[in-house]
Motif scaffolding. Structure first.
Motif, PDB file in Angstrom:
ATOM      1  N   GLY A 216      18.333  46.376  49.770  1.00 23.74           N
ATOM      2  CA  GLY A 216      19.527  47.092  49.321  1.00 23.74           C
ATOM      3  C   GLY A 216      20.500  47.299  50.460  1.00 23.74           C
ATOM      4  O   GLY A 216      20.949  46.356  51.092  1.00 23.74           O
ATOM      5  N   THR A 217      20.820  48.569  50.758  1.00 22.53           N
ATOM      6  CA  THR A 217      21.789  48.882  51.810  1.00 22.53           C
ATOM      7  C   THR A 217      21.092  48.926  53.163  1.00 22.53           C
ATOM      8  O   THR A 217      20.049  49.567  53.324  1.00 22.53           O
ATOM      9  CB  THR A 217      22.468  50.229  51.540  1.00 22.53           C
ATOM     10  N   VAL A 218      21.680  48.233  54.136  1.00 24.76           N
ATOM     11  CA  VAL A 218      21.131  48.217  55.492  1.00 24.76           C
ATOM     12  C   VAL A 218      22.270  48.492  56.477  1.00 24.76           C
ATOM     13  O   VAL A 218      23.441  48.263  56.182  1.00 24.76           O
ATOM     14  CB  VAL A 218      20.464  46.872  55.839  1.00 24.76           C
ATOM     15  N   VAL A 219      21.899  48.990  57.655  1.00 22.18           N
ATOM     16  CA  VAL A 219      22.855  49.221  58.730  1.00 22.18           C
ATOM     17  C   VAL A 219      22.638  48.149  59.787  1.00 22.18           C
ATOM     18  O   VAL A 219      21.560  48.054  60.381  1.00 22.18           O
ATOM     19  CB  VAL A 219      22.693  50.618  59.350  1.00 22.18           C
ATOM     20  N   LEU A 220      23.653  47.325  60.008  1.00 23.06           N
ATOM     21  CA  LEU A 220      23.595  46.291  61.041  1.00 23.06           C
ATOM     22  C   LEU A 220      24.224  46.841  62.311  1.00 23.06           C
ATOM     23  O   LEU A 220      25.310  47.417  62.278  1.00 23.06           O
ATOM     24  CB  LEU A 220      24.345  45.037  60.584  1.00 23.06           C
ATOM     25  N   ALA A 221      23.525  46.673  63.440  1.00 24.44           N
ATOM     26  CA  ALA A 221      24.011  47.211  64.715  1.00 24.44           C
ATOM     27  C   ALA A 221      24.003  46.119  65.764  1.00 24.44           C
ATOM     28  O   ALA A 221      23.072  45.311  65.823  1.00 24.44           O
ATOM     29  CB  ALA A 221      23.138  48.381  65.166  1.00 24.44           C
ATOM     30  N   ASP A 222      25.045  46.092  66.572  1.00 21.39           N
ATOM     31  CA  ASP A 222      25.117  45.190  67.715  1.00 21.39           C
ATOM     32  C   ASP A 222      24.811  46.017  68.952  1.00 21.39           C
ATOM     33  O   ASP A 222      25.657  46.797  69.409  1.00 21.39           O
ATOM     34  CB  ASP A 222      26.506  44.561  67.825  1.00 21.39           C
ATOM     35  N   PRO A 223      23.600  45.892  69.530  1.00 16.89           N
ATOM     36  CA  PRO A 223      23.229  46.754  70.658  1.00 16.89           C
ATOM     37  C   PRO A 223      24.047  46.484  71.915  1.00 16.89           C
ATOM     38  O   PRO A 223      24.080  47.314  72.817  1.00 16.89           O
ATOM     39  CB  PRO A 223      21.751  46.414  70.885  1.00 16.89           C
ATOM     40  N   GLU A 224      24.729  45.333  72.004  1.00 19.09           N
ATOM     41  CA  GLU A 224      25.483  45.009  73.210  1.00 19.09           C
ATOM     42  C   GLU A 224      26.931  45.489  73.140  1.00 19.09           C
ATOM     43  O   GLU A 224      27.657  45.421  74.125  1.00 19.09           O
ATOM     44  CB  GLU A 224      25.422  43.506  73.482  1.00 19.09           C
ATOM     45  N   THR A 225      27.350  45.960  71.963  1.00 16.98           N
ATOM     46  CA  THR A 225      28.687  46.557  71.847  1.00 16.98           C
ATOM     47  C   THR A 225      28.623  47.971  71.299  1.00 16.98           C
ATOM     48  O   THR A 225      29.582  48.734  71.435  1.00 16.98           O
ATOM     49  CB  THR A 225      29.588  45.712  70.924  1.00 16.98           C
ATOM     50  N   GLY A 226      27.497  48.329  70.669  1.00  9.00           N
ATOM     51  CA  GLY A 226      27.357  49.648  70.067  1.00  9.00           C
ATOM     52  C   GLY A 226      27.948  49.749  68.676  1.00  9.00           C
ATOM     53  O   GLY A 226      27.855  50.798  68.029  1.00  9.00           O
ATOM     54  N   ARG A 227      28.555  48.684  68.173  1.00  9.00           N
ATOM     55  CA  ARG A 227      29.179  48.722  66.844  1.00  9.00           C
ATOM     56  C   ARG A 227      28.131  48.653  65.744  1.00  9.00           C
ATOM     57  O   ARG A 227      27.134  47.949  65.870  1.00  9.00           O
ATOM     58  CB  ARG A 227      30.183  47.577  66.691  1.00  9.00           C
ATOM     59  N   GLN A 228      28.376  49.397  64.664  1.00  8.89           N
ATOM     60  CA  GLN A 228      27.482  49.408  63.513  1.00  8.89           C
ATOM     61  C   GLN A 228      28.282  49.181  62.236  1.00  8.89           C
ATOM     62  O   GLN A 228      29.467  49.523  62.148  1.00  8.89           O
ATOM     63  CB  GLN A 228      26.730  50.745  63.415  1.00  8.89           C
ATOM     64  N   ARG A 229      27.584  48.607  61.251  1.00  7.06           N
ATOM     65  CA  ARG A 229      28.231  48.372  59.966  1.00  7.06           C
ATOM     66  C   ARG A 229      27.199  48.469  58.859  1.00  7.06           C
ATOM     67  O   ARG A 229      26.135  47.880  58.932  1.00  7.06           O
ATOM     68  CB  ARG A 229      28.892  46.993  59.942  1.00  7.06           C
ATOM     69  N   GLU A 230      27.523  49.263  57.851  1.00  9.61           N
ATOM     70  CA  GLU A 230      26.625  49.415  56.713  1.00  9.61           C
ATOM     71  C   GLU A 230      27.002  48.388  55.638  1.00  9.61           C
ATOM     72  O   GLU A 230      28.171  48.293  55.243  1.00  9.61           O
ATOM     73  CB  GLU A 230      26.731  50.832  56.147  1.00  9.61           C
TER      74      GLU A 230
END
Length: 314
Positions: free
Chosen positions: A238-252
Motif C-alpha cells: 500500500g502506502t510507503v515512504v521512500l527516502a533518499d539517505p544521501e539527500t534527506g528527501r522523503q516522499r510518501e
C-alpha cells in the motif's frame, strides 16, 4: 532479520556493530576461512590468474587476447600479430575502495548493505593477502571523509583493516557520497600493477566510469555490487515512504501495481547500466545480495574466473 521460515540461515552475515562487533568479526573470519580455503590452491591466482608485470615470451595473437599486450617489435619483424606473455608476480598488491556512503546504511533482508561490504572485503583479503609478501590496502569513503589504509601484509594487518571498515562511522543524514572521487584517489599516485576492487551499491549517477576505466591501464579490476531486495522491487504494502539517505528527501507514495512495475523497470535499467559500465572498464562483476548466500556467490565468481583464464567455459 530472519528468512521466510523465521530462522536466521547459517550463511547469513554476522552482526557487525555494537556489543556484538568483536564476536561478529571472529565469526566472519572463521566462516571465510572454512568456506574459502579450498580456493587458495595456486595462491592469489584465483583472482588474478594471468597477467603479471614481468615480460615473458611472445606468441601469435589470438582473438580475445588483450591488445594492450601487443608486441609491436615482433609483429613488425614477422608481419604476424604477436602479444607478449607476462609472468605473474610472486607478490600481489591489492587495493580496495570501500563505499560506505549513506545509501549502504540500509537493509531489509538478513543484514544491512554496509555489513556485506565488510564481508566482501574479508573474503577478498583472505583470497589475496594470504600468501607471503602479498599486501592489502584500502580507501574507505563514507561521503563525509575518506580514510586511506596503507597496503601491508600479515594477518594482524588484515584483521585491523577489516575492523577499521566495520567501525567506520556512518555519515550524517543528507551527506552525499562521491564514489568517483574515491576511485580517483586510488589512481594517484600511480602504484605498481596489481588488483583494484571497488565495493559499492553503485546507486546514483555513473560518474565513476571514467576514473575506473583509467585504473584499468595498470590494474586488474573487480567491481563488487551490493544489492538489497528493496533496491530493485517495491513491496506490495500500500502506502510507503521512500527516502533518499544521501539527500534527506522523503516522499510518501502508494505502491500501486503500475508504480511497482515502473520502479522495477527503472531499477533493472540502472543495474544494466552499471554492468555495462563495469564491462567497458574491463572489470569483473560480482553481485552480492543481502538475501543470498554471499560466500557461495563469491565461490562461484572465483571458480568462473579460474575457468575463463584457464581456457575453459565459465
Amino acid at each position: 532479520m530472519r528468512d521466510e521460515n523465521g530462522t536466521r540461515p547459517d550463511w547469513a552475515p554476522p552482526v557487525l556493530r555494537g556489543e556484538r562487533l568483536e564476536a561478529g568479526l571472529r565469526t566472519l573470519e572463521l566462516e571465510v576461512r572454512r568456506r574459502l580455503d579450498g580456493l587458495l590452491q595456486g595462491n592469489h591466482l584465483g583472482l588474478v590468474p594471468g597477467p603479471g608485470s614481468e615480460p615473458g615470451e611472445a606468441r601469435p595473437y589470438q582473438p580475445g587476447d588483450d591488445v594492450r599486450r601487443m608486441d609491436w617489435a615482433v609483429t613488425a619483424r614477422t608481419t604476424v600479430p604477436h602479444i607478449r606473455e607476462t609472468v605473474a608476480d610472486r607478490e600481489l598488491e591489492t587495493w580496495v575502495v570501500a563505499d560506505l556512503s549513506a545509501s549502504l546504511d540500509f537493509g531489509t533482508a538478513l543484514c544491512e548493505k554496509r555489513d556485506l561490504v565488510v564481508c566482501a572485503i574479508a573474503a577478498l583479503a583472505h583470497l589475496t593477502a594470504a600468501g607471503g609478501g602479498n599486501r592489502l590496502g584500502a580507501l574507505i569513503a563514507n561521503g563525509a571523509q575518506t580514510t586511506r589504509i596503507p597496503a601491508r601484509g600479515g594477518l594482524a594487518h588484515v584483521r585491523g583493516l577489516v575492523r577499521r571498515v566495520a567501525t567506520t562511522p556512518r555519515a550524517p543524514e543528507g551527506t552525499r557520497g562521491d564514489l568517483a572521487a574515491a576511485i580517483e584517489q586510488l589512481r594517484r599516485p600511480p602504484r605498481r600493477r596489481g588488483l583494484a576492487v571497488v565495493v559499492s551499491d553503485f546507486l546514483g549517477d555513473t560518474a565513476w566510469q571514467r576514473p575506473l576505466r583509467a585504473l584499468s591501464a595498470r590494474h586488474d579490476l573487480i567491481g563488487v555490487e551490493i544489492v538489497d531486495p528493496r533496491d530493485v522491487d517495491l513491496p506490495e504494502v500500500g502506502t510507503v515512504v521512500l527516502a533518499d539517505p544521501e539527500t534527506g528527501r522523503q516522499r510518501e507514495v502508494h505502491a500501486s501495481p503500475l508504480l511497482r512495475k515502473e520502479f522495477a523497470a527503472a531499477a533493472q535499467a540502472h543495474r544494466d547500466q552499471v554492468a555495462a559500465a563495469l564491462r567497458k572498464a574491463g572489470a569483473a562483476h560480482l553481485v552480492l545480495r543481502t538475501d543470498s548466500d554471499w560466500i557461495a556467490d563469491t565461490v562461484r565468481f572465483v571458480v568462473a574466473r579460474k575457468r575463463r583464464w584457464s581456457g575453459g567455459v565459465a
